[in-house]
Design a protein around this motif. Structure first.
Motif, PDB file in Angstrom:
ATOM      1  N   PRO A 162      11.808  28.678  13.234  1.00  0.00           N
ATOM      2  CA  PRO A 162      12.233  29.744  12.852  1.00  0.00           C
ATOM      3  C   PRO A 162      12.383  29.853  11.483  1.00  0.00           C
ATOM      4  N   LYS A 163      12.772  28.751  10.846  1.00  0.00           N
ATOM      5  CA  LYS A 163      13.360  28.697   9.513  1.00  0.00           C
ATOM      6  C   LYS A 163      12.234  28.241   8.544  1.00  0.00           C
ATOM      7  N   LEU A 164      11.075  27.856   9.251  1.00  0.00           N
ATOM      8  CA  LEU A 164       9.816  27.498   8.175  1.00  0.00           C
ATOM      9  C   LEU A 164       8.839  28.685   8.186  1.00  0.00           C
ATOM     10  N   ASP A 165       8.111  28.590   7.117  1.00  0.00           N
ATOM     11  CA  ASP A 165       6.944  29.691   6.803  1.00  0.00           C
ATOM     12  C   ASP A 165       5.741  29.194   7.428  1.00  0.00           C
ATOM     13  N   THR A 166       5.794  28.865   8.633  1.00  0.00           N
ATOM     14  CA  THR A 166       4.370  28.449   9.448  1.00  0.00           C
ATOM     15  C   THR A 166       3.013  29.201   9.341  1.00  0.00           C
ATOM     16  N   GLU A 167       3.512  30.610   8.969  1.00  0.00           N
ATOM     17  CA  GLU A 167       2.237  31.441   8.931  1.00  0.00           C
ATOM     18  C   GLU A 167       1.263  31.128   7.754  1.00  0.00           C
ATOM     19  N   ASN A 168       2.018  30.819   6.482  1.00  0.00           N
ATOM     20  CA  ASN A 168       1.498  30.622   5.251  1.00  0.00           C
ATOM     21  C   ASN A 168       1.133  29.074   5.200  1.00  0.00           C
ATOM     22  N   TYR A 169       1.996  27.858   5.775  1.00  0.00           N
ATOM     23  CA  TYR A 169       1.787  26.713   5.349  1.00  0.00           C
ATOM     24  C   TYR A 169       1.824  25.989   6.758  1.00  0.00           C
ATOM     25  N   ARG A 170       1.014  24.772   6.721  1.00  0.00           N
ATOM     26  CA  ARG A 170       1.097  24.059   7.877  1.00  0.00           C
ATOM     27  C   ARG A 170       2.318  22.901   7.878  1.00  0.00           C
ATOM     28  N   ALA A 171       3.142  22.919   8.631  1.00  0.00           N
ATOM     29  CA  ALA A 171       4.166  21.930   8.719  1.00  0.00           C
ATOM     30  C   ALA A 171       3.709  20.699   9.161  1.00  0.00           C
ATOM     31  N   ARG A 172       4.566  19.574   8.534  1.00  0.00           N
ATOM     32  CA  ARG A 172       4.332  18.111   9.009  1.00  0.00           C
ATOM     33  C   ARG A 172       5.627  17.405   8.968  1.00  0.00           C
ATOM     34  N   ALA A 173       5.829  16.535   9.927  1.00  0.00           N
ATOM     35  CA  ALA A 173       6.908  15.634  10.152  1.00  0.00           C
ATOM     36  C   ALA A 173       6.758  14.389   9.206  1.00  0.00           C
ATOM     37  N   GLU A 174       7.743  13.947   8.621  1.00  0.00           N
ATOM     38  CA  GLU A 174       7.530  12.554   7.713  1.00  0.00           C
ATOM     39  C   GLU A 174       8.807  11.726   8.384  1.00  0.00           C
ATOM     40  N   THR A 175       8.562  10.564   8.804  1.00  0.00           N
ATOM     41  CA  THR A 175       9.658   9.570   9.090  1.00  0.00           C
ATOM     42  C   THR A 175       9.602   8.102   8.215  1.00  0.00           C
ATOM     43  N   LEU A 176      10.683   7.451   8.130  1.00  0.00           N
ATOM     44  CA  LEU A 176      10.812   6.294   7.471  1.00  0.00           C
ATOM     45  C   LEU A 176      10.164   5.298   8.466  1.00  0.00           C
ATOM     46  N   GLU A 177       9.388   4.315   7.986  1.00  0.00           N
ATOM     47  CA  GLU A 177       8.796   3.597   8.965  1.00  0.00           C
ATOM     48  C   GLU A 177       9.686   2.844   9.783  1.00  0.00           C
ATOM     49  N   SER A 178      10.882   2.203   8.964  1.00  0.00           N
ATOM     50  CA  SER A 178      11.866   1.287   9.852  1.00  0.00           C
ATOM     51  C   SER A 178      13.105   2.193  10.218  1.00  0.00           C
ATOM     52  N   LEU A 179      13.434   1.665  11.609  1.00  0.00           N
ATOM     53  CA  LEU A 179      14.661   2.477  12.129  1.00  0.00           C
ATOM     54  C   LEU A 179      15.890   1.737  11.564  1.00  0.00           C
ATOM     55  N   PHE A 180      17.140   2.629  11.597  1.00  0.00           N
ATOM     56  CA  PHE A 180      18.228   2.411  10.944  1.00  0.00           C
ATOM     57  C   PHE A 180      19.286   1.940  12.133  1.00  0.00           C
ATOM     58  N   PHE A 181      19.541   0.642  12.273  1.00  0.00           N
ATOM     59  CA  PHE A 181      20.484   0.089  13.397  1.00  0.00           C
ATOM     60  C   PHE A 181      21.756  -0.044  12.947  1.00  0.00           C
ATOM     61  N   ARG A 182      22.762   0.569  13.637  1.00  0.00           N
ATOM     62  CA  ARG A 182      24.260   0.198  13.641  1.00  0.00           C
ATOM     63  C   ARG A 182      24.991   0.650  14.851  1.00  0.00           C
ATOM     64  N   ASN A 183      26.070  -0.305  15.238  1.00  0.00           N
ATOM     65  CA  ASN A 183      26.754  -0.070  16.134  1.00  0.00           C
ATOM     66  C   ASN A 183      25.936  -0.323  17.430  1.00  0.00           C
ATOM     67  N   LYS A 184      25.761   0.586  18.146  1.00  0.00           N
ATOM     68  CA  LYS A 184      25.073   0.642  19.552  1.00  0.00           C
ATOM     69  C   LYS A 184      23.698   1.694  19.553  1.00  0.00           C
ATOM     70  N   ALA A 185      23.241   2.011  18.315  1.00  0.00           N
ATOM     71  CA  ALA A 185      22.336   2.866  18.397  1.00  0.00           C
ATOM     72  C   ALA A 185      21.325   2.532  17.230  1.00  0.00           C
TER      73      ALA A 185
END
Length: 572
Positions: free
Chosen positions: A183-206
């Protein structure tokens, strides 16, 4: 160029590359430790990695002393070696961290005296800032109802153990995406995409998958915390998308991540897009590069100081018995100097205080202890110091200061994030804030304890309140491992003489702790005590502490969530 200076530059670069290779190898084991749920090994690896820089620095310093046949103490050689080192790292992918390693060798050799741009990389390279790279980013154009995109993101985590119930987790994620993000994105006029960093961030038990959703000029950061079920599978614990929530994940009170990043600056550049309010040095710290973070902080502090004319003053709050603390009103950090003589009843040594701060650096801070940077021979403009502050420095720490004209050098100082002291916060807060902050105070003590840390002095003035309302401990001179403590009940007096005694009539050893006495920490603030008693009266019970000690001895490692438990999918 001379043979000596060429060898000096080459030896330092070789030492840095050796450091970084070993640093990477420790980091690469993070996923295996996470998948095996080997939390003790994860803690050991974190401490080993933190010690690595110092170990390599010592080895390289000894090596270059031999290689240069003793010419290492000639500063003119360092001026030439710096120029040659600059040429050697001109195309090095981690040149900025290599510069910090060069600085570290120089400071080690000369004991942090006369650190100048002439001989070391004190100032930032002109116009430099970390640059991003497309090669470290996975891009997922939105398609269909989005479930396939989320599924592909999870599969690209490449775990060697199965998902507990991937479709269930995808459903949880899509529920948040459809309700809160789209609801916060203007998906009617633009195509949305997700971008993630290729490596995970490890800390404690997660493990944390870090990325953002982009739609036209709009961008929403997100973090997916992934937990190990303890039964040979993994699951997504929640979806964080609020900027404050993500900032807390990367908080200065949390331990450093382990991230498989061959070029950390590329990750820092991406993270800065997600959290533009965070300084570059904070992101290097979070990435597990605190030594380079220290270099970046120094440069940041110099620039910030030059852009301000505010004076240095004694920090607000009750004066410490061990530390003299000062700041600038417009600066988000405080400077802490160990006093020459401690105010009674403090009887510890300065070396003990330093050891406590070193322990905090190596420990998993769990979001409840502020990170610090330690400096030697830090120079200031004497004219910026208030008369009251100078009088205090001369009175309390004369051996730590050295004046030369307008320059004032502090021989040893810690720098820490500024927070509102809890005792001052309580004077201004309303009833709702009081209830929340007292719950946070109790949780901070409990989470420190579950991480095998006993704060020692739990007075309200030794805790701070962050801008997010979290309570963080910042006075470390009495901390110790929880397992070193002996928690006891107060003995019952056997006669009137014992009952009326002003001093303990029973034997008290240094390691003895009487939790019933914790009520004294609220002296003068019955309003706060009433709320604390309602929420955390179990902390007055020696059995609570003894039971926790037994759990820790049996290998217990706490879950330290950098988000509210009510945000977890399984809690909904």
């Amino acid at each position: 160029m001379t043979t000596v200076t060429r060898r000096l530059a080459l030896a330092i670069l070789n030492g840095f590359d050796a450091f970084f290779a070993e640093y990477k190898n420790i980091t690469l084991g993070a996923q295996a430790r996470f998948e095996a749920a080997d939390w003790q090994a994860a803690q050991i690896a974190m401490r080993d990695r933190l010690e690595l820089w110092k170990q390599k620095r010592k080895i390289v310093a000894e090596a270059v002393t031999t290689i240069t046949a003793g010419c290492i103490y000639d500063r003119e050689n360092w001026e030439i070696a710096k120029a040659e080192f600059s040429e050697l790292i001109q195309h090095h992918p981690n040149f900025e961290i290599a510069q910090s390693f060069f600085n570290s060798i120089y400071c080690y050799i000369f004991e942090h005296e006369k650190v100048r741009d002439q001989h070391a990389f004190v100032s930032a390279p002109q116009g430099y800032k970390p640059e991003g790279s497309e090669r470290i980013i996975h891009v997922y154009p939105f398609r269909g109802d989005g479930r396939d995109v989320v599924r592909e993101m999870l599969e690209n985590c490449h775990f060697n153990i199965p998902w507990e119930d991937q479709e269930r987790d995808i459903g949880y994620i899509m529920d948040v995406v459809e309700r809160e993000l789209l609801p916060k994105l203007d998906t009617e006029n633009y195509r949305a995409r997700a971008e993630t960093l290729e490596s995970l961030f490890f800390r404690n038990k997660a493990a944390y998958l870090v990325g953002r959703v982009v739609c036209g000029d709009q961008s929403i950061p997100f973090v997916l915390p992934i937990q190990n079920s303890g039964e040979g599978s993994v699951y997504v614990d929640t979806l964080l998308y609020d900027p404050d929530d993500i900032s807390i994940v990367f908080s200065f009170a949390r331990s450093y991540f382990m991230v498989d990043a061959s070029i950390p600056s590329e990750y820092v550049a991406f993270l800065h897009k997600l959290m533009p309010h965070k300084e570059v040095f904070e992101l290097y710290n979070a990435m597990g590069m605190p030594k380079h973070g220290k270099t970046e902080f120094f440069r940041f502090a110099v620039d910030d100081t030059l852009s301000s004319d505010a004076p240095y003053i004694i920090a607000p709050g009750i004066k410490g018995m061990v530390m003299l603390v000062f700041t600038r009103p417009d600066f988000d950090y405080v400077y802490k100097v160990i006093k020459d003589r401690f105010t009674p009843p403090k009887e510890m040594t300065q070396e003990h205080v330093k050891a406590c701060y070193s322990l905090v650096k190596r420990w998993d801070r769990g979001g409840r202890m502020a990170d610090t940077q330690e400096f030697n021979n830090l120079a200031f403009d004497r004219r910026r110091f208030s008369d009251e502050l100078m009088a205090e420095l001369i009175k309390e720490a004369p051996s730590k200061i050295e004046e030369s004209g307008n320059a004032l050098v502090l021989k040893h100082v810690y720098i820490e994030r500024k927070m509102t002291p809890l005792n001052l916060y309580l004077k201004e807060c309303d009833d709702d804030q009081l209830y929340s902050v007292m719950d946070e105070y109790g949780n901070a003590i409990k989470q420190l304890a579950s991480n095998n840390i006993f704060p020692g002095d739990m007075l309200l003035k030794n805790f701070g309140v962050t801008r997010h309302g979290r309570v963080v401990f910042y006075d470390y001179d009495e901390i110790c491992p929880l397992l070193d403590c002996n928690f006891r009940s107060l003995p019952e007096p056997q006669n009137d003489e014992q009952a009326m005694a002003t001093q303990p009539w029973y034997e008290v050893k240094p390691e003895d702790v009487f939790p019933e006495e914790f009520r004294l920490f609220f002296s003068g603030n019955q309003r706060a005590k009433k709320v604390f008693d309602e929420l955390h009266s179990d902390l007055y019970d020696p059995e609570w502490w003894q039971d926790l000690q037994d759990k820790i001895r049996n290998g217990f490692v706490p879950d330290l969530f950098p988000y509210r438990r009510k945000q977890r999918f399984q809690q909904r």
